[in-house]
Design an enzyme around this catalytic site. Structure first.
Site, PDB file in Angstrom:
ATOM      1  CE  LYS A  92      20.020  -5.317  -0.593  1.00  0.00           C
ATOM      2  NZ  LYS A  92      18.940  -4.975   0.330  1.00  0.00           N
ATOM      3  N   GLY A 192       0.756  -0.310  -3.864  1.00  0.00           N
ATOM      4  CA  GLY A 192       1.368  -1.592  -3.476  1.00  0.00           C
ATOM      5  C   GLY A 192       0.744  -2.100  -2.190  1.00  0.00           C
ATOM      6  N   GLY A 194       1.285  -5.236  -0.920  1.00  0.00           N
ATOM      7  CA  GLY A 194       1.971  -6.506  -0.627  1.00  0.00           C
ATOM      8  C   GLY A 194       2.201  -6.682   0.860  1.00  0.00           C
ATOM      9  CG  HIS A 195       5.094  -9.567   2.275  1.00  0.00           C
ATOM     10  ND1 HIS A 195       5.478  -9.916   1.008  1.00  0.00           N
ATOM     11  CD2 HIS A 195       4.798 -10.719   2.913  1.00  0.00           C
ATOM     12  CE1 HIS A 195       5.420 -11.221   0.880  1.00  0.00           C
ATOM     13  NE2 HIS A 195       5.012 -11.736   2.027  1.00  0.00           N
ATOM     14  CB  VAL A 196       5.616  -3.255   3.779  1.00  0.00           C
ATOM     15  CG1 VAL A 196       5.666  -2.099   4.756  1.00  0.00           C
ATOM     16  CG2 VAL A 196       6.892  -4.080   3.879  1.00  0.00           C
TER      17      VAL A 196
END
Ligand code: NAD
Length: 366
Positions: A92, A192, A194-196
């Site tokens: 990372k 949440g 959002g995208h997922v």
């Protein structure tokens, strides 16, 4: 054999102590006076393959906090790839700064040069605070970048694949809890959208689950509710919903001392990273409360599987098939956790570590 229990990094630890505590292979500090770049690349483990993981740009309160983040996140990537059967190690990178104000083309390209200097030991991808355009700039300086848009020959948005894996993990948990993996009529609270979370909700709607949703983005929430009939609940109220399944799909550490006694669910299965505030405390606590926890890094691995398909020149179909395996792996983990008298997060970490140890051994001879 690496000691599995994550050792908390204290403020007082020296840099080398921190690096050695969780046995990171290499940590690279990148600095460039001209562009103002301050980045840290963490390579945790490359036994299985090159260390792959996104670059995050964030306004860290201190350099010590940035180091802690990169060490923690790169270690997490090692286990995520290992348990998913990928030949990838864990890495990372973090860039210290305000992604809205400090970022320039030159800074991104300079960072790309640092990545390139590692000669493929670390492959970067997009994470928080980074955009597709930034990845394109990095890609001008190194070929060791993945997760590019489909228009640039990449694997595109990983979110649909991540959502599919999360859905598979949730169904495996349902099978474990109720002997049947149908989610029809189950009350599911999703934190949440959002995208997922959005793609996950699509799967759940198709199964006729009864949904309760929350998000800080009220417009988004209203739109999803209008399209799906999901009940909107408040940001804090989500923990009190009388749900069968709680699905954290926003931020980490939502399973903590404050929320634990409020959660009424039988299953927790979501895509957020690091859902347990302290896995050594909250992992066993969930078992004590009879709540089945689908390990986060196992069931949200669809995204890394999708990126791997790009690195290995495989296609989305392969990524979806591989992601479907999360169902069986999750069931195996529940069985292993029971047999070993431990909690699923630990059982999953142990299984990932075993694969790394086994592969390290086969590499000892030519
Ligand atoms: P996203 O930014 O698209 O969605 C997150 C959503 O959570 C947003 O709609 C945001 O408004 C909402 N949110 C933020 N704070 C909130 C709060 N306090 N309460 C309720 N909602 C809140 O991100 P995403 O790509 O959907 O990822 C969601 C989570 O899954 C993150 O933790 C991410 O690290 C993890 N994850 C994502 C992927 C991927 O493929 N995108 C892969 C693995 C893990």
């Amino acid at each position: 054999m690496i000691e599995l229990k994550e050792i908390p990094v204290t403020q007082e630890s020296s840099v080398f102590n921190q690096i050695s505590e969780n046995q990171h292979e290499q940590v690279v500090f990148c600095h460039d006076h001209e562009t103002g770049l301050k980045a840290i690349i963490g390579v945790h483990n490359t036994v299985l393959g090159p260390a792959l993981g996104g670059t995050r740009m964030w306004t860290y309160a201190s350099e010590a906090e940035a180091l802690r983040d990169v060490l923690r996140l790169s270690r997490g990537m090692t286990f995520k790839s290992a348990i998913s059967g990928l030949n990838l190690g864990g890495g990372k990178a973090v860039i210290i700064g305000d992604s809205k104000k400090d970022k320039t083309e030159a800074m991104m390209r300079k960072f790309g040069r640092f990545v390139n200097n590692l000669n493929g030991k670390y492959i970067t991808a997009e994470d928080m605070g980074m955009t597709t355009q930034d990845m394109a700039y990095i890609g001008m300086e190194t070929k060791y970048v993945a997760g590019l848009p489909e228009s640039q020959g990449g694997s595109g948005d990983p979110s649909p694949v991540t959502a599919y894996g999360t859905y598979m993990g949730m169904k495996a948990a349902a099978k474990r809890a109720w002997g049947n993996d149908s989610l029809a009529g189950k009350k599911i609270s999703v934190q949440g959208t959002g995208h997922v979370g959005g793609y996950l909700i699509d799967y759940l709607v198709k199964e006729n689950a009864q949904l309760f949703i929350t998000d800080i983005d009220q417009d988004h929430l209203k739109r999803i509710s209008a399209n799906t009939g999901a009940t909107v609940v408040g940001l804090d109220e989500i923990y009190d919903v009388d749900a069968d399944i709680y699905s954290p799909c926003a931020m980490g550490a939502t399973i903590n001392d404050d929320t634990l006694s409020r959660l009424k669910c039988q299953i927790i299965a979501g895509c957020a990273n690091n859902q347990l505030q302290d896995e050594n405390v909250h992992g066993p606590a969930l078992v004590d409360r009879g709540i089945i926890y689908a390990p986060d890094f196992l069931i949200n691995a669809g995204g890394i599987i999708n990126v791997y398909s790009e690195v290995k020149k495989l296609n989305r179909e392969w990524a979806m098939q591989q992601t479907e395996q999360i169902y069986n792996t999750t069931l195996n983990i529940f069985n292993k956790a029971e047999a070993d008298e431990t909690h699923p997060q630990r059982a999953a970490t142990q299984l990932a570590q075993k694969r790394i140890d086994d592969m390290a051994k086969i590499k000892q001879t030519y």
